[in-house]
Design an enzyme around this catalytic site. Structure first.
Site, mmCIF file in Angstrom:
data_model
loop_
_atom_site.group_PDB
_atom_site.id
_atom_site.type_symbol
_atom_site.label_atom_id
_atom_site.label_comp_id
_atom_site.label_asym_id
_atom_site.label_seq_id
_atom_site.Cartn_x
_atom_site.Cartn_y
_atom_site.Cartn_z
ATOM 1 N N LYS A 47 3.628 38.533 -36.553
ATOM 2 C CA LYS A 47 2.633 37.427 -37.249
ATOM 3 C C LYS A 47 1.926 38.000 -37.995
ATOM 4 O O LYS A 47 1.549 37.455 -39.277
ATOM 5 C CB LYS A 47 2.003 36.782 -36.057
ATOM 6 C CG LYS A 47 2.837 35.722 -35.241
ATOM 7 C CD LYS A 47 2.201 35.160 -33.851
ATOM 8 C CE LYS A 47 3.500 34.499 -33.193
ATOM 9 N NZ LYS A 47 2.972 34.174 -31.865
ATOM 10 N N GLN A 68 -2.458 34.053 -28.348
ATOM 11 C CA GLN A 68 -1.088 34.415 -27.893
ATOM 12 C C GLN A 68 -0.997 34.187 -26.337
ATOM 13 O O GLN A 68 -2.002 34.692 -25.447
ATOM 14 C CB GLN A 68 -0.763 36.082 -28.112
ATOM 15 C CG GLN A 68 0.472 36.532 -27.867
ATOM 16 C CD GLN A 68 1.794 35.907 -28.823
ATOM 17 O OE1 GLN A 68 1.760 35.622 -30.023
ATOM 18 N NE2 GLN A 68 2.896 35.238 -28.244
ATOM 19 N N ASP A 88 -1.067 26.552 -33.864
ATOM 20 C CA ASP A 88 -0.231 26.764 -32.949
ATOM 21 C C ASP A 88 0.296 25.124 -32.576
ATOM 22 O O ASP A 88 1.425 24.839 -31.975
ATOM 23 C CB ASP A 88 -0.496 27.272 -31.517
ATOM 24 C CG ASP A 88 0.205 28.496 -31.695
ATOM 25 O OD1 ASP A 88 1.397 28.939 -32.349
ATOM 26 O OD2 ASP A 88 -0.081 29.457 -30.730
#
Ligand code: NDP
Length: 286
Positions: free
Chosen positions: A50, A94, A117
């Site tokens: 990422k 995460q 997200d």
């Protein structure tokens, strides 16, 4: 093999190039903050890729690594600082988080307008009610691949296998928004086969290697395989590719299908966030 292979890598590269071009037109580089708690090897790999994708798109990446035993209050304090930081357009924590941390509370602490997200309940609600927000990256990537095969999705029968908050449910919402007729199956469904067999579009998000075989697929259907399963034979999806690709009209491979789109959509969402925060129009082709 009769199916057209949907090249997720190529689609992802094209999306990332469009985002990079958009970023060059901004007065400041968008910023993505990624928070990693602990040393989970798979999560570390995801976070690294990422970060790389962020930099390649001309954005700023802010990586925050916290020890596995970090106190929840300290993690929440970091999220609060990132919420308030004007250089940060996107915040990603995460998953999975260690067991002593309440993941739902952490996700809910993220500013919904920086929640690239798309996991915050506010963004889930926006998706369900048709308001602009952030859509989770994996189902968004699946939709972009589907739109390439089917410029007109309206009226198609779609079956989503799996109902997780991060893939199955938002995927079903997206397909409904596209006016598909949507069925969602899960572990308590009596006969997933019977549903899949009727579908023009199958999205598999289960986490069981090769669950969906060629004989399940309606001839000519489009099959999107979200599954990532580590087996002795390497990475495989939830669809048995060899048999399904004999019957499907189009199919995503694993690896090289949905996976690359997930990161490309994260970069896209971060760029969209920066545009919104700067009061700019978001380009339509994203
Ligand atoms: P979850 O484990 O959260 O959800 C799996 C879903 O599958 C559940 O809803 C479960 O039902 C359902 N299920 C289990 N068994 C069956 C069955 N026999 N028939 C039908 N449905 C069943 O997984 P995720 O949604 O997070 O991920 C799914 C897969 O996608 C995994 O392999 C994961 O690694 C992969 N993934 C890939 C990504 C990518 O970028 N390519 C990103 C995210 C995930 P129930 O709710 O009843 O338990």
């Amino acid at each position: 093999m009769s199916a057209r292979i949907i090249d997720g890598k190529a689609h992802a590269a094209a999306l990332r190039a469009r985002v990079a071009e958009g970023v060059r037109g901004l007065a400041r580089a968008p910023g993505l903050a990624v928070v990693l708690v602990g040393e989970d090897p798979a999560s570390s790999v995801y976070v690294r890729s990422k970060g790389r994708a962020t930099r390649e798109a001309g954005m700023r990446g802010f990586e925050h690594r916290l020890p596995a035993d970090v106190a929840q209050a300290d993690l929440l304090a970091l999220v609060a600082r990132l919420n308030a930081d004007p250089a940060v357009d996107g915040i990603l924590v995460q998953l999975p988080l260690p067991a002593h941390i309440d993941a739902a509370q952490v996700i809910t602490a993220i500013d919904p307008d920086k929640d690239v997200d798309g996991f915050h309940p506010v963004n889930a609600g926006r998706l369900a009610t048709g308001l602009p927000g952030f859509v989770p990256c994996t189902p968004l990537g699946c939709l972009l691949l589907l739109r390439d095969v089917h410029p007109h999705l309206a009226g198609l029968e779609a079956v989503v296998v799996g109902r997780s908050n991060i893939v199955g449910k938002p995927m079903a919402q997206l397909l409904l928004t596209e006016s598909c007729t949507v069925t969602v199956t899960h572990s308590r469904t009596r006969d997933t086969f019977a549903h899949v067999r009727q579908a023009d579009i199958v999205v598999a998000a289960v986490g069981m290697a090769g669950l969906i075989r060629g004989e399940w697929i309606k001839p000519g259907a489009t099959v999107i395989d979200v599954g990532i399963n580590r087996t002795d034979a390497g990475l495989v999806g939830d669809v048995d590719f060899a048999s399904a690709s004999e019957v499907a009209g189009a199919i995503t491979p694993v690896p090289g299908g949905v996976g690359p789109m997930t990161i490309a959509c994260l970069i896209r969402n971060t760029y969209v966030s920066a545009c919104r925060r700067e009061g700019l129009d978001v380009p339509k082709d994203l």
